[in-house]
Design a protein around this motif. Structure first.
Motif, PDB file in Angstrom:
ATOM      1  N   THR A  85       0.849  -1.193   0.000  1.00 18.04           N
ATOM      2  CA  THR A  85       0.000   0.000   0.000  1.00 18.04           C
ATOM      3  C   THR A  85       0.881   1.237   0.000  1.00 18.04           C
ATOM      4  OG1 THR A  85      -0.109   0.098   2.406  1.00 18.04           O
ATOM      5  CG2 THR A  85      -1.840  -1.149   1.290  1.00 18.04           C
ATOM      6  N   HIS A  86       0.308   2.300  -0.455  1.00 15.68           N
ATOM      7  CA  HIS A  86       1.047   3.564  -0.455  1.00 15.68           C
ATOM      8  C   HIS A  86       0.089   4.719  -0.330  1.00 15.68           C
ATOM      9  CE1 HIS A  86      -0.309   3.713  -4.639  1.00 15.68           C
ATOM     10  NE2 HIS A  86       0.086   4.958  -4.683  1.00 15.68           N
ATOM     11  N   LEU A  87       0.651   5.859  -0.002  1.00 17.47           N
ATOM     12  CA  LEU A  87      -0.109   7.101  -0.053  1.00 17.47           C
ATOM     13  C   LEU A  87       0.062   7.649  -1.453  1.00 17.47           C
ATOM     14  CD1 LEU A  87       0.906   8.646   3.366  1.00 17.47           C
ATOM     15  CD2 LEU A  87      -1.352   7.834   2.727  1.00 17.47           C
ATOM     16  N   PRO A  88      -1.025   7.894  -2.178  1.00 18.87           N
ATOM     17  CA  PRO A  88      -0.904   8.385  -3.549  1.00 18.87           C
ATOM     18  C   PRO A  88      -0.160   9.716  -3.623  1.00 18.87           C
ATOM     19  CG  PRO A  88      -3.160   7.730  -3.058  1.00 18.87           C
ATOM     20  CD  PRO A  88      -2.401   7.716  -1.771  1.00 18.87           C
ATOM     21  N   ALA A  89       0.601   9.887  -4.701  1.00 19.55           N
ATOM     22  CA  ALA A  89       1.245  11.168  -4.964  1.00 19.55           C
ATOM     23  C   ALA A  89       0.165  12.213  -5.210  1.00 19.55           C
ATOM     24  CB  ALA A  89       2.153  11.045  -6.187  1.00 19.55           C
ATOM     25  N   SER A  90       0.500  13.465  -5.060  1.00 20.12           N
ATOM     26  CA  SER A  90      -0.512  14.518  -5.201  1.00 20.12           C
ATOM     27  C   SER A  90      -1.163  14.520  -6.567  1.00 20.12           C
ATOM     28  CB  SER A  90       0.104  15.883  -4.908  1.00 20.12           C
ATOM     29  OG  SER A  90       1.142  16.153  -5.830  1.00 20.12           O
ATOM     30  N   ASP A 136      -1.956  11.908  -8.334  1.00 16.02           N
ATOM     31  CA  ASP A 136      -2.910  10.805  -8.502  1.00 16.02           C
ATOM     32  C   ASP A 136      -3.725  10.594  -7.227  1.00 16.02           C
ATOM     33  OD1 ASP A 136      -1.024   9.537  -6.892  1.00 16.02           O
ATOM     34  OD2 ASP A 136      -0.896   7.739  -8.117  1.00 16.02           O
ATOM     35  N   LYS A 137      -3.956  11.687  -6.485  1.00 16.13           N
ATOM     36  CA  LYS A 137      -4.736  11.654  -5.254  1.00 16.13           C
ATOM     37  C   LYS A 137      -6.146  11.154  -5.564  1.00 16.13           C
ATOM     38  CE  LYS A 137      -6.263  15.121  -2.173  1.00 16.13           C
ATOM     39  NZ  LYS A 137      -6.061  16.438  -1.610  1.00 16.13           N
ATOM     40  N   LEU A 138      -6.609  10.250  -4.743  1.00 16.39           N
ATOM     41  CA  LEU A 138      -7.919   9.634  -4.969  1.00 16.39           C
ATOM     42  C   LEU A 138      -8.929  10.134  -3.946  1.00 16.39           C
ATOM     43  CD1 LEU A 138      -6.574   6.076  -5.704  1.00 16.39           C
ATOM     44  CD2 LEU A 138      -7.214   7.850  -7.334  1.00 16.39           C
ATOM     45  N   VAL A 139     -10.190  10.105  -4.347  1.00 12.81           N
ATOM     46  CA  VAL A 139     -11.281  10.676  -3.561  1.00 12.81           C
ATOM     47  C   VAL A 139     -12.484   9.745  -3.648  1.00 12.81           C
ATOM     48  CG1 VAL A 139     -12.892  12.629  -3.483  1.00 12.81           C
ATOM     49  CG2 VAL A 139     -10.503  13.032  -4.027  1.00 12.81           C
ATOM     50  N   ILE A 140     -13.255   9.695  -2.593  1.00 16.62           N
ATOM     51  CA  ILE A 140     -14.565   9.034  -2.617  1.00 16.62           C
ATOM     52  C   ILE A 140     -15.606  10.128  -2.437  1.00 16.62           C
ATOM     53  CG2 ILE A 140     -16.143   7.487  -1.407  1.00 16.62           C
ATOM     54  CD1 ILE A 140     -13.693   5.790  -0.673  1.00 16.62           C
ATOM     55  N   LEU A 141     -16.584  10.134  -3.313  1.00 15.52           N
ATOM     56  CA  LEU A 141     -17.709  11.049  -3.176  1.00 15.52           C
ATOM     57  C   LEU A 141     -18.837  10.280  -2.493  1.00 15.52           C
ATOM     58  CD1 LEU A 141     -17.672  13.966  -4.143  1.00 15.52           C
ATOM     59  CD2 LEU A 141     -19.155  13.301  -5.997  1.00 15.52           C
ATOM     60  N   TYR A 142     -19.301  10.791  -1.357  1.00 16.25           N
ATOM     61  CA  TYR A 142     -20.385  10.195  -0.573  1.00 16.25           C
ATOM     62  C   TYR A 142     -21.652  10.957  -0.921  1.00 16.25           C
ATOM     63  CZ  TYR A 142     -23.157   9.175   3.638  1.00 16.25           C
ATOM     64  OH  TYR A 142     -24.145   8.801   4.517  1.00 16.25           O
ATOM     65  N   VAL A 143     -22.669  10.216  -1.412  1.00 11.42           N
ATOM     66  CA  VAL A 143     -23.915  10.841  -1.863  1.00 11.42           C
ATOM     67  C   VAL A 143     -25.089  10.048  -1.285  1.00 11.42           C
ATOM     68  CG1 VAL A 143     -25.285  11.520  -3.879  1.00 11.42           C
ATOM     69  CG2 VAL A 143     -22.776  11.451  -4.046  1.00 11.42           C
ATOM     70  N   THR A 144     -26.062  10.747  -0.702  1.00 10.32           N
ATOM     71  CA  THR A 144     -27.289  10.074  -0.276  1.00 10.32           C
ATOM     72  C   THR A 144     -28.379  10.352  -1.301  1.00 10.32           C
ATOM     73  OG1 THR A 144     -27.926  11.937   1.134  1.00 10.32           O
ATOM     74  CG2 THR A 144     -26.691  10.148   2.170  1.00 10.32           C
ATOM     75  N   LEU A 145     -29.212   9.329  -1.531  1.00  9.71           N
ATOM     76  CA  LEU A 145     -30.244   9.382  -2.568  1.00  9.71           C
ATOM     77  C   LEU A 145     -31.522   8.705  -2.084  1.00  9.71           C
ATOM     78  CD1 LEU A 145     -27.799   8.315  -5.364  1.00  9.71           C
ATOM     79  CD2 LEU A 145     -29.001  10.497  -5.326  1.00  9.71           C
ATOM     80  N   PRO A 146     -32.645   8.998  -2.738  1.00 10.21           N
ATOM     81  CA  PRO A 146     -33.910   8.420  -2.284  1.00 10.21           C
ATOM     82  C   PRO A 146     -34.085   6.933  -2.611  1.00 10.21           C
ATOM     83  CG  PRO A 146     -34.283   9.762  -4.223  1.00 10.21           C
ATOM     84  CD  PRO A 146     -32.854   9.969  -3.817  1.00 10.21           C
ATOM     85  N   PRO A 167     -11.448  12.283   1.313  1.00 10.43           N
ATOM     86  CA  PRO A 167     -10.128  11.956   0.783  1.00 10.43           C
ATOM     87  C   PRO A 167      -9.744  10.520   1.128  1.00 10.43           C
ATOM     88  CG  PRO A 167      -9.942  13.421   2.676  1.00 10.43           C
ATOM     89  CD  PRO A 167     -11.403  13.272   2.381  1.00 10.43           C
ATOM     90  N   VAL A 168      -8.974   9.907   0.263  1.00  4.09           N
ATOM     91  CA  VAL A 168      -8.500   8.546   0.469  1.00  4.09           C
ATOM     92  C   VAL A 168      -7.086   8.618   1.025  1.00  4.09           C
ATOM     93  CG1 VAL A 168      -7.850   6.398  -0.705  1.00  4.09           C
ATOM     94  CG2 VAL A 168      -9.967   7.599  -1.340  1.00  4.09           C
ATOM     95  N   GLY A 169      -6.820   7.857   2.066  1.00  2.00           N
ATOM     96  CA  GLY A 169      -5.474   7.769   2.623  1.00  2.00           C
ATOM     97  C   GLY A 169      -4.694   6.681   1.886  1.00  2.00           C
ATOM     98  N   ARG A 170      -4.343   5.671   2.601  1.00  2.00           N
ATOM     99  CA  ARG A 170      -3.588   4.564   2.003  1.00  2.00           C
ATOM    100  C   ARG A 170      -4.505   3.723   1.121  1.00  2.00           C
ATOM    101  NH1 ARG A 170       1.438   4.192   4.061  1.00  2.00           N
ATOM    102  NH2 ARG A 170       1.757   5.289   6.026  1.00  2.00           N
ATOM    103  N   ILE A 171      -3.917   3.166   0.070  1.00  2.00           N
ATOM    104  CA  ILE A 171      -4.655   2.335  -0.881  1.00  2.00           C
ATOM    105  C   ILE A 171      -3.694   1.303  -1.457  1.00  2.00           C
ATOM    106  CG2 ILE A 171      -4.259   4.017  -2.741  1.00  2.00           C
ATOM    107  CD1 ILE A 171      -7.003   3.207  -3.883  1.00  2.00           C
ATOM    108  N   ASN A 172      -4.188   0.100  -1.734  1.00  2.00           N
ATOM    109  CA  ASN A 172      -3.294  -0.904  -2.305  1.00  2.00           C
ATOM    110  C   ASN A 172      -2.927  -0.531  -3.736  1.00  2.00           C
ATOM    111  OD1 ASN A 172      -6.083  -1.687  -2.882  1.00  2.00           O
ATOM    112  ND2 ASN A 172      -5.194  -3.477  -3.896  1.00  2.00           N
TER     113      ASN A 172
END
Length: 112
Positions: A2-7, A9-19, A95-100
């Protein structure tokens, strides 16, 4: 490994609530088709309890998690906002921290 992505290739999760799940599938498919997200997960059942206009409300909702890159997150948030049925939707960047390494490489390749 695992690693911390370089700036760049920084990865993100978008959290969305829906009906409902169909709304989640529609947004997920369109976002992936436009390369705004690499992958989506829909969690099919949750209860939201919140105050709206002075009243405590309780609704069934679904959670849509959209996996994307930092470079795409602004366009993805706009895309979700336009297609979202709520007047005041919950759309949050996580934001995503460590990722494989293998998954990070696949995700970044999907966004190109």
């Amino acid at each position: 490994m695992t690693h911390l992505p370089a700036s760049n290739d920084k990865l993100v999760i978008l959290y969305v609530t829906l009906p409902d799940i169909n709304c989640g599938k529609d947004i997920a498919r369109s976002a992936i088709g436009l390369k705004l997200a690499a992958c989506a997960n829909i969690l099919p059942a949750m209860t939201a309890i919140y105050e709206w206009e002075g009243q405590v409300e309780e609704e069934n909702e679904v959670v849509l998690l959209l996996k994307t890159g930092y470079a795409q997150v602004g366009a993805l948030m706009d895309h979700v906002t336009v297609r979202h049925p709520y007047d005041t939707p919950c759309i949050m960047e996580l934001p995503v921290g460590r990722i494989n390494d293998g998954y990070a490489a696949w995700l970044n390749a999907q966004l190109r």
